[in-house]
Design a protein around this motif. Structure first.
Motif, PDB file in Angstrom:
ATOM      1  N   PRO A 118     -14.465  -0.758  -1.029  1.00  0.00           N
ATOM      2  CA  PRO A 118     -14.252  -1.336  -2.290  1.00  0.00           C
ATOM      3  C   PRO A 118     -13.447  -2.651  -1.953  1.00  0.00           C
ATOM      4  N   LEU A 119     -12.760  -2.493  -0.739  1.00  0.00           N
ATOM      5  CA  LEU A 119     -12.175  -3.734  -0.183  1.00  0.00           C
ATOM      6  C   LEU A 119     -12.985  -4.844   0.446  1.00  0.00           C
ATOM      7  N   GLY A 120     -14.291  -4.552   0.634  1.00  0.00           N
ATOM      8  CA  GLY A 120     -15.266  -5.175   1.019  1.00  0.00           C
ATOM      9  C   GLY A 120     -15.840  -6.452  -0.039  1.00  0.00           C
ATOM     10  N   MET A 121     -15.211  -6.271  -1.210  1.00  0.00           N
ATOM     11  CA  MET A 121     -15.367  -7.136  -2.351  1.00  0.00           C
ATOM     12  C   MET A 121     -14.196  -8.240  -2.304  1.00  0.00           C
ATOM     13  N   LEU A 140      -4.843   1.646   6.989  1.00  0.00           N
ATOM     14  CA  LEU A 140      -6.050   2.825   6.984  1.00  0.00           C
ATOM     15  C   LEU A 140      -5.766   3.907   8.297  1.00  0.00           C
ATOM     16  N   ASN A 141      -5.376   3.381   9.351  1.00  0.00           N
ATOM     17  CA  ASN A 141      -5.273   4.107  10.721  1.00  0.00           C
ATOM     18  C   ASN A 141      -4.108   5.251  10.313  1.00  0.00           C
ATOM     19  N   ALA A 142      -2.942   4.465   9.793  1.00  0.00           N
ATOM     20  CA  ALA A 142      -1.796   5.278   9.270  1.00  0.00           C
ATOM     21  C   ALA A 142      -1.794   6.387   8.436  1.00  0.00           C
ATOM     22  N   GLY A 144      -2.229  -6.378  -4.130  1.00  0.00           N
ATOM     23  CA  GLY A 144      -1.513  -7.520  -3.933  1.00  0.00           C
ATOM     24  C   GLY A 144      -1.453  -8.690  -4.813  1.00  0.00           C
ATOM     25  N   LEU A 145      -0.601  -9.727  -4.548  1.00  0.00           N
ATOM     26  CA  LEU A 145      -0.398 -10.873  -5.591  1.00  0.00           C
ATOM     27  C   LEU A 145      -1.930 -11.485  -5.317  1.00  0.00           C
ATOM     28  N   ASP A 146      -2.702 -11.555  -4.142  1.00  0.00           N
ATOM     29  CA  ASP A 146      -3.560 -12.419  -3.644  1.00  0.00           C
ATOM     30  C   ASP A 146      -4.868 -12.008  -4.615  1.00  0.00           C
ATOM     31  N   VAL A 147      -4.794 -10.845  -5.219  1.00  0.00           N
ATOM     32  CA  VAL A 147      -5.788 -10.371  -5.964  1.00  0.00           C
ATOM     33  C   VAL A 147      -5.218  -9.946  -7.540  1.00  0.00           C
ATOM     34  N   SER A 148      -4.198 -10.603  -7.924  1.00  0.00           N
ATOM     35  CA  SER A 148      -3.561 -10.475  -9.223  1.00  0.00           C
ATOM     36  C   SER A 148      -3.055  -9.157  -9.405  1.00  0.00           C
ATOM     37  N   TRP A 149      -2.775  -8.690  -8.478  1.00  0.00           N
ATOM     38  CA  TRP A 149      -2.087  -7.273  -8.594  1.00  0.00           C
ATOM     39  C   TRP A 149      -2.935  -6.089  -8.823  1.00  0.00           C
ATOM     40  N   GLU A 150      -4.334  -6.493  -8.858  1.00  0.00           N
ATOM     41  CA  GLU A 150      -5.356  -5.376  -9.073  1.00  0.00           C
ATOM     42  C   GLU A 150      -5.166  -4.276  -8.284  1.00  0.00           C
ATOM     43  N   GLU A 151      -5.143  -3.000  -8.991  1.00  0.00           N
ATOM     44  CA  GLU A 151      -4.779  -1.785  -8.112  1.00  0.00           C
ATOM     45  C   GLU A 151      -6.101  -1.182  -7.508  1.00  0.00           C
ATOM     46  N   LEU A 152      -6.011  -1.037  -6.369  1.00  0.00           N
ATOM     47  CA  LEU A 152      -7.439  -0.345  -5.729  1.00  0.00           C
ATOM     48  C   LEU A 152      -6.830   1.106  -5.122  1.00  0.00           C
ATOM     49  N   GLU A 153      -7.685   1.967  -5.550  1.00  0.00           N
ATOM     50  CA  GLU A 153      -7.504   3.387  -5.085  1.00  0.00           C
ATOM     51  C   GLU A 153      -8.603   3.824  -4.278  1.00  0.00           C
ATOM     52  N   LEU A 154      -8.022   4.104  -2.940  1.00  0.00           N
ATOM     53  CA  LEU A 154      -9.252   4.613  -2.145  1.00  0.00           C
ATOM     54  C   LEU A 154      -9.090   6.040  -1.942  1.00  0.00           C
ATOM     55  N   ALA A 201       0.851  -1.058  -0.023  1.00  0.00           N
ATOM     56  CA  ALA A 201       0.021   0.063   0.129  1.00  0.00           C
ATOM     57  C   ALA A 201       0.746   1.278  -0.058  1.00  0.00           C
ATOM     58  N   ARG A 202       0.348   2.388  -0.751  1.00  0.00           N
ATOM     59  CA  ARG A 202       1.312   3.452  -0.690  1.00  0.00           C
ATOM     60  C   ARG A 202       0.275   4.667  -0.711  1.00  0.00           C
ATOM     61  N   CYS A 203       0.519   5.675   0.166  1.00  0.00           N
ATOM     62  CA  CYS A 203      -0.307   6.733   0.091  1.00  0.00           C
ATOM     63  C   CYS A 203       0.565   7.923  -0.844  1.00  0.00           C
ATOM     64  N   GLU A 204      -0.558   8.343  -1.643  1.00  0.00           N
ATOM     65  CA  GLU A 204      -0.082   9.581  -2.604  1.00  0.00           C
ATOM     66  C   GLU A 204      -1.119  10.459  -2.459  1.00  0.00           C
ATOM     67  N   GLY A 205      -0.846  11.570  -1.730  1.00  0.00           N
ATOM     68  CA  GLY A 205      -1.540  12.665  -1.380  1.00  0.00           C
ATOM     69  C   GLY A 205      -2.897  12.267  -0.771  1.00  0.00           C
ATOM     70  N   ASP A 206      -3.996  12.452  -1.241  1.00  0.00           N
ATOM     71  CA  ASP A 206      -5.285  12.271  -0.703  1.00  0.00           C
ATOM     72  C   ASP A 206      -5.783  10.973  -1.100  1.00  0.00           C
ATOM     73  N   LYS A 207      -4.831  10.207  -1.830  1.00  0.00           N
ATOM     74  CA  LYS A 207      -5.219   8.782  -2.182  1.00  0.00           C
ATOM     75  C   LYS A 207      -4.541   7.761  -1.599  1.00  0.00           C
ATOM     76  N   LEU A 208      -5.003   6.652  -1.336  1.00  0.00           N
ATOM     77  CA  LEU A 208      -4.428   5.435  -0.763  1.00  0.00           C
ATOM     78  C   LEU A 208      -4.443   4.247  -1.777  1.00  0.00           C
ATOM     79  N   LEU A 209      -3.239   3.799  -2.480  1.00  0.00           N
ATOM     80  CA  LEU A 209      -3.303   2.807  -3.298  1.00  0.00           C
ATOM     81  C   LEU A 209      -2.916   1.507  -2.783  1.00  0.00           C
ATOM     82  N   ILE A 210      -3.600   0.340  -3.160  1.00  0.00           N
ATOM     83  CA  ILE A 210      -3.620  -0.757  -2.384  1.00  0.00           C
ATOM     84  C   ILE A 210      -3.344  -2.111  -3.447  1.00  0.00           C
TER      85      ILE A 210
END
Length: 143
Positions: free
Chosen positions: A112-115, A130-132, A55-65, A44-53
């Protein structure tokens, strides 16, 4: 003193690789890394007001929160983690909390992580990310 933090991540298959933002020099970003019990890495990486997550478990699908999604996911995952911790002592209350986490107005749009099915270790890792990340995201939004 020059410091460089470089992450090397395995590929999911021949066609899907980790996202470009997760590889290489990470010294100027907040980055979180986790490997589950099956050896599948998450990043996961914080980029400004977006959090990118991703993982290999999701075939490296990119989630932007967004900030709002991080707040909603923090509430949902907080309930799930609390319910799992409470299950041994008070199973009925734990069941109520888990049901509350799944029946609230959490939609795929707000959470979106609920899926994604996360094991208990992944839930704890995501909740800590998320807390950090949230205070930094909120600050970036204000600037």
């Amino acid at each position: 003193m020059d410091r460089e933090m470089t992450i090397r991540l395995p590929v999911a298959n021949r066609t899907k690789n980790p996202p470009a933002w997760a590889i290489g020099d990470q010294t100027d970003h907040q980055v979180w890394y986790y490997v589950n019990e099956h050896g599948e890495p998450w990043v996961a990486r914080c980029e400004g007001d977006k959090l990118l997550i991703s993982g290999l478990d999701v075939s490296w699908e990119e989630l932007e929160l967004s900030v709002e999604q991080v707040r909603a996911e923090r509430e949902r995952l907080g309930l799930l983690v609390a319910a799992s911790q409470l299950a041994a002592v008070h199973p009925k209350l734990a069941q109520i909390m888990a049901e509350s986490a799944s029946t609230r107005s959490f939609s795929p749009h707000t959470c979106p992580l609920g899926m994604i099915v996360l094991d208990p270790g992944e839930q704890l890792w995501v909740l800590s990310v998320l807390n950090a990340a949230l205070p930094c995201m909120e600050l970036a939004r204000e600037l």
